[in-house]
Design a protein around this motif. Sequence first.
Motif, short mmCIF file in Angstrom:
data_model
loop_
_atom_site.label_atom_id
_atom_site.label_comp_id
_atom_site.label_asym_id
_atom_site.label_seq_id
_atom_site.Cartn_x
_atom_site.Cartn_y
_atom_site.Cartn_z
N GLY A 1 0.81 -1.21 0.00
CA GLY A 1 0.00 0.00 0.00
C GLY A 1 0.85 1.26 0.00
N LYS A 2 1.94 1.23 0.74
CA LYS A 2 2.85 2.38 0.78
C LYS A 2 3.46 2.65 -0.59
N THR A 3 3.87 1.59 -1.27
CA THR A 3 4.44 1.75 -2.61
C THR A 3 3.40 2.25 -3.59
N MET A 4 2.17 1.78 -3.47
CA MET A 4 1.11 2.25 -4.36
C MET A 4 0.86 3.74 -4.20
N LYS A 5 0.94 4.23 -2.97
CA LYS A 5 0.78 5.67 -2.74
C LYS A 5 1.94 6.44 -3.36
N HIS A 6 3.13 5.86 -3.29
CA HIS A 6 4.29 6.51 -3.91
C HIS A 6 4.12 6.59 -5.42
N VAL A 7 3.63 5.50 -6.02
CA VAL A 7 3.40 5.49 -7.46
C VAL A 7 2.35 6.56 -7.82
N SER A 8 1.35 6.70 -6.97
CA SER A 8 0.33 7.72 -7.21
C SER A 8 0.94 9.11 -7.22
N SER A 9 1.87 9.36 -6.33
CA SER A 9 2.51 10.68 -6.28
C SER A 9 3.32 10.94 -7.54
N LEU A 10 3.94 9.88 -8.08
CA LEU A 10 4.67 10.03 -9.33
C LEU A 10 3.73 10.34 -10.49
N ALA A 11 2.55 9.73 -10.44
CA ALA A 11 1.57 9.95 -11.50
C ALA A 11 1.04 11.38 -11.50
N GLU A 12 0.97 11.98 -10.32
CA GLU A 12 0.51 13.36 -10.24
C GLU A 12 1.38 14.28 -11.10
N GLY A 13 2.69 14.06 -11.02
CA GLY A 13 3.60 14.85 -11.83
C GLY A 13 3.42 14.59 -13.31
N ARG A 14 3.16 13.34 -13.66
CA ARG A 14 2.94 13.00 -15.07
C ARG A 14 1.69 13.68 -15.61
N LEU A 15 0.62 13.74 -14.80
CA LEU A 15 -0.61 14.37 -15.24
C LEU A 15 -0.40 15.85 -15.51
N ASP A 16 0.28 16.51 -14.61
CA ASP A 16 0.56 17.93 -14.79
C ASP A 16 1.38 18.17 -16.05
N TYR A 17 2.40 17.35 -16.24
CA TYR A 17 3.27 17.47 -17.42
C TYR A 17 2.47 17.22 -18.70
N THR A 18 1.59 16.24 -18.68
CA THR A 18 0.82 15.90 -19.87
C THR A 18 -0.18 16.98 -20.22
N VAL A 19 -0.86 17.50 -19.22
CA VAL A 19 -1.84 18.56 -19.46
C VAL A 19 -1.16 19.79 -20.07
N LYS A 20 0.03 20.11 -19.59
CA LYS A 20 0.78 21.22 -20.17
C LYS A 20 1.14 20.94 -21.62
N GLY A 21 1.44 19.66 -21.92
CA GLY A 21 1.76 19.28 -23.29
C GLY A 21 0.56 19.42 -24.21
N ILE A 22 -0.61 19.04 -23.71
CA ILE A 22 -1.83 19.15 -24.51
C ILE A 22 -2.16 20.62 -24.76
N ALA A 23 -1.92 21.45 -23.74
CA ALA A 23 -2.23 22.88 -23.86
C ALA A 23 -1.43 23.56 -24.97
N LYS A 24 -0.29 22.98 -25.31
CA LYS A 24 0.56 23.56 -26.36
C LYS A 24 0.07 23.17 -27.76
N LYS A 25 -0.87 22.23 -27.83
CA LYS A 25 -1.36 21.76 -29.11
C LYS A 25 -2.66 22.48 -29.48
N SER A 26 -2.85 22.70 -30.75
CA SER A 26 -4.10 23.30 -31.21
C SER A 26 -5.19 22.22 -31.28
N PRO A 27 -6.46 22.62 -31.29
CA PRO A 27 -7.53 21.63 -31.45
C PRO A 27 -7.36 20.79 -32.72
N GLU A 28 -6.87 21.43 -33.78
CA GLU A 28 -6.67 20.71 -35.04
C GLU A 28 -5.59 19.63 -34.88
N GLU A 29 -4.52 19.97 -34.15
CA GLU A 29 -3.46 18.98 -33.92
C GLU A 29 -3.98 17.79 -33.12
#
Length: 373
Positions: A251-279
Amino acid sequence: METFMDYLSSYEPGKEQAHLPTAEEVGRQYPNPCGYSTGMEDGMILGGAMLSLLCDRFAVTGEESLREDAAKVFSGMRRCVTVHGVPGFVARNVCPEDKKSVYINSSRDQYTHFVHGLWQYYRSPLADEATKEEVRGIMAAVAERMIKFVTPENDYDFCRADGERCPLRICRMWDVQAHEAARLPMIYAAAWDTTRNERYRTEWRKYVVEAVKQSATPDKHKPAYAFLQMQISLEVLHELEPEKSLKAEIGKTMKHVSSLAEGRLDYTVKGIAKKSPEEMRMLGPDWRLVKAWKNQKGYKNPQWGAYREIWHLTREAGESALIPLLVEGGKITPEQRQLFSGVVLQTDYLHNSSCGIIYHLATYWKARRLGML
């Protein structure tokens, strides 16, 4: 076809997946034995994810029509593990033209989602007793393949359908990276849980302590799909673990993995924001026509170019948001909810060609099941 493909190459009705390999191409393992970049490479990853989300949706809505939907997904998954006649081998997908031809190289990633999805289905009211009996047989066949092939003498490789080792090392199940360490004991644990065969319990217990130890320190730079596959493996182990101290460690490791995923989500959303709707509405290519090909240990892989990022961003957004919801008592922060909601509201689902939208659905229904939406 009852299986899921990786992308669309057209929005024109009837031509959405005209790029898929023909039976003749699959028969000669063209362009490579994994079916990489053809649209057929991740069928069992997607099938397992879809089966899991249908279980979540049924838990929320109780819609009777979902029984038929889940049965169709299961039928496709069953075909991928039986049509070739190689016991316990999980093919990535089946050629839609003849409904029997497969690429001979699978991967531990395919097995991870395949087993997890079937395990979820088995434990859901969606599966009747006849279906459960089929699942037991499939789980046993997969576990037996692992016992037979995944040995020190075989470099822990479960091998291709032709019995040869995978040159890419993607079929290796032990002595692997931290995010992959839980895969093998998870398979044995799920096989034991469904069949109650002590043979599989013995294998599960042989590996689980060391696997949990190795899982504690995953590389934080891995992509979201690696963390998701790690998390669903740990989910099975956590649910079935009888020893309190080891369960707490998982359970402790799963929570750690979740914290790593939080950073990935933020990074991904920023990546999507750089793309146009057409892209973001970009279509995938006909892989036969692309000019850039990569040769990796004899496996020639067509490169998608700019589309790869569009496909990946769509998928990673859903995967990253889903990961924290798999922890016991899982939840997402207000910030995560806002980030994911923004992705959903900006996505044109009628014109999005990436299979990644499956993970958007998976996140939505898992959150609904947990009472977060």
